[in-house]
Design a protein around this motif. Structure first.
Motif, PDB file in Angstrom:
ATOM      1  N   VAL A 121       0.849  -1.199   0.000  1.00  0.00           N
ATOM      2  CA  VAL A 121       0.000   0.000   0.000  1.00  0.00           C
ATOM      3  C   VAL A 121       0.883   1.247   0.000  1.00  0.00           C
ATOM      4  O   VAL A 121       0.631   2.203  -0.731  1.00  0.00           O
ATOM      5  CB  VAL A 121      -0.978  -0.013   1.190  1.00  0.00           C
ATOM      6  N   GLY A 122       1.955   1.219   0.801  1.00  0.00           N
ATOM      7  CA  GLY A 122       2.875   2.355   0.843  1.00  0.00           C
ATOM      8  C   GLY A 122       3.531   2.636  -0.493  1.00  0.00           C
ATOM      9  O   GLY A 122       3.720   3.797  -0.868  1.00  0.00           O
ATOM     10  N   SER A 123       3.879   1.586  -1.228  1.00  0.00           N
ATOM     11  CA  SER A 123       4.537   1.805  -2.523  1.00  0.00           C
ATOM     12  C   SER A 123       3.576   2.437  -3.524  1.00  0.00           C
ATOM     13  O   SER A 123       3.989   3.249  -4.352  1.00  0.00           O
ATOM     14  CB  SER A 123       5.107   0.498  -3.070  1.00  0.00           C
ATOM     15  N   ILE A 124       2.304   2.105  -3.434  1.00  0.00           N
ATOM     16  CA  ILE A 124       1.318   2.709  -4.335  1.00  0.00           C
ATOM     17  C   ILE A 124       1.131   4.183  -3.983  1.00  0.00           C
ATOM     18  O   ILE A 124       1.109   5.043  -4.862  1.00  0.00           O
ATOM     19  CB  ILE A 124       0.010   1.915  -4.251  1.00  0.00           C
ATOM     20  N   SER A 125       1.043   4.472  -2.686  1.00  0.00           N
ATOM     21  CA  SER A 125       0.926   5.858  -2.241  1.00  0.00           C
ATOM     22  C   SER A 125       2.162   6.662  -2.637  1.00  0.00           C
ATOM     23  O   SER A 125       2.054   7.787  -3.126  1.00  0.00           O
ATOM     24  CB  SER A 125       0.726   5.886  -0.725  1.00  0.00           C
ATOM     25  N   GLN A 126       3.328   6.084  -2.405  1.00  0.00           N
ATOM     26  CA  GLN A 126       4.594   6.759  -2.736  1.00  0.00           C
ATOM     27  C   GLN A 126       4.661   7.082  -4.227  1.00  0.00           C
ATOM     28  O   GLN A 126       5.023   8.194  -4.621  1.00  0.00           O
ATOM     29  CB  GLN A 126       5.754   5.859  -2.336  1.00  0.00           C
ATOM     30  N   SER A 127       4.316   6.122  -5.045  1.00  0.00           N
ATOM     31  CA  SER A 127       4.382   6.327  -6.487  1.00  0.00           C
ATOM     32  C   SER A 127       3.414   7.430  -6.933  1.00  0.00           C
ATOM     33  O   SER A 127       3.756   8.277  -7.759  1.00  0.00           O
ATOM     34  CB  SER A 127       4.073   5.010  -7.210  1.00  0.00           C
ATOM     35  N   GLN A 128       2.205   7.419  -6.368  1.00  0.00           N
ATOM     36  CA  GLN A 128       1.231   8.455  -6.725  1.00  0.00           C
ATOM     37  C   GLN A 128       1.732   9.830  -6.308  1.00  0.00           C
ATOM     38  O   GLN A 128       1.609  10.802  -7.047  1.00  0.00           O
ATOM     39  CB  GLN A 128      -0.133   8.168  -6.099  1.00  0.00           C
ATOM     40  N   MET A 129       2.312   9.934  -5.111  1.00  0.00           N
ATOM     41  CA  MET A 129       2.837  11.217  -4.642  1.00  0.00           C
ATOM     42  C   MET A 129       3.920  11.730  -5.595  1.00  0.00           C
ATOM     43  O   MET A 129       3.911  12.894  -5.995  1.00  0.00           O
ATOM     44  CB  MET A 129       3.425  11.084  -3.238  1.00  0.00           C
ATOM     45  N   LEU A 130       4.848  10.855  -5.969  1.00  0.00           N
ATOM     46  CA  LEU A 130       5.937  11.282  -6.841  1.00  0.00           C
ATOM     47  C   LEU A 130       5.430  11.713  -8.214  1.00  0.00           C
ATOM     48  O   LEU A 130       5.910  12.706  -8.781  1.00  0.00           O
ATOM     49  CB  LEU A 130       6.986  10.174  -6.947  1.00  0.00           C
ATOM     50  N   ILE A 167      -7.587   0.068  -3.149  1.00  0.00           N
ATOM     51  CA  ILE A 167      -6.746   0.954  -2.351  1.00  0.00           C
ATOM     52  C   ILE A 167      -7.295   2.359  -2.546  1.00  0.00           C
ATOM     53  O   ILE A 167      -7.624   2.759  -3.667  1.00  0.00           O
ATOM     54  CB  ILE A 167      -5.264   0.873  -2.765  1.00  0.00           C
ATOM     55  N   VAL A 168      -7.429   3.064  -1.421  1.00  0.00           N
ATOM     56  CA  VAL A 168      -7.888   4.449  -1.471  1.00  0.00           C
ATOM     57  C   VAL A 168      -6.756   5.331  -0.970  1.00  0.00           C
ATOM     58  O   VAL A 168      -6.236   5.119   0.129  1.00  0.00           O
ATOM     59  CB  VAL A 168      -9.159   4.666  -0.614  1.00  0.00           C
ATOM     60  N   LEU A 169      -6.382   6.285  -1.790  1.00  0.00           N
ATOM     61  CA  LEU A 169      -5.359   7.264  -1.423  1.00  0.00           C
ATOM     62  C   LEU A 169      -6.084   8.548  -1.045  1.00  0.00           C
ATOM     63  O   LEU A 169      -6.999   8.984  -1.750  1.00  0.00           O
ATOM     64  CB  LEU A 169      -4.406   7.508  -2.596  1.00  0.00           C
TER      65      LEU A 169
END
Length: 154
Positions: free
Chosen positions: A63-72, A109-111
């Motif tokens: 989940v963190g990697s998906i959030s991280q990628s979206q942020m970047l 997954i919800v960001l």
């Protein structure tokens, strides 16, 4: 066809003892995730059997990697559009359906990024930036389930 990128990660099971996997409850799930030149991540399993809850779980890192990628991707998209972002915090949540075998797929997954801007940005412009980042996000595009982005402005 574009260039290929390779990512090398070592996963080392550190929970082994002289009994190994002699039974399902006999062995530790502790392991280390290493990438050369970076700090080691101490990890374990998501199940409650011989799990050290102070360690990272694969599901949390996923989940963190998906959030991280979206942020970047969002930061890149904003910079290219001339929009100054001064803060970004995401409270991501992944949902997994547990099936009869005790495991199952992620269903969503919800960001929920909270973004601060240097100057006022309209809701429409912010939504466009999030949407464009989501469309370019190579990690999200690799998944077979929905990832929803519900942004908030700080």
């Amino acid at each position: 066809m574009g260039a290929l990128h390779t990512y090398n990660v070592t996963v080392d099971w550190t929970g082994a003892d002289e009994h190994g996997t002699s039974s399902y409850t006999s062995y530790s799930r502790d392991h280390e995730i290493r990438v050369e030149g970076k700090p080691t991540l101490l990890a374990t399993s998501d199940l409650k059997v011989r799990t050290d809850v102070s360690r990272y779980r694969a599901e949390e890192l996923f989940v963190g990697s998906i959030s991280q990628s979206q942020m970047l991707w969002f930061l890149r998209t904003a910079a290219k559009a001339g929009v100054v972002v001064t803060g970004y915090v995401d409270h991501a949540q992944g949902t997994m359906r547990i099936e009869s075998g005790g495991s199952g797929p992620f269903t969503e997954i919800v960001l929920r990024p909270r973004v601060s801007y240097g100057e006022a940005v309209s809701a429409e412009a912010a939504a466009r930036l999030h949407r464009e980042a989501r469309e370019h996000n190579h990690v999200i595009r690799s998944l077979g389930f929905p990832v929803r982005v519900d942004p908030m402005t700080a």
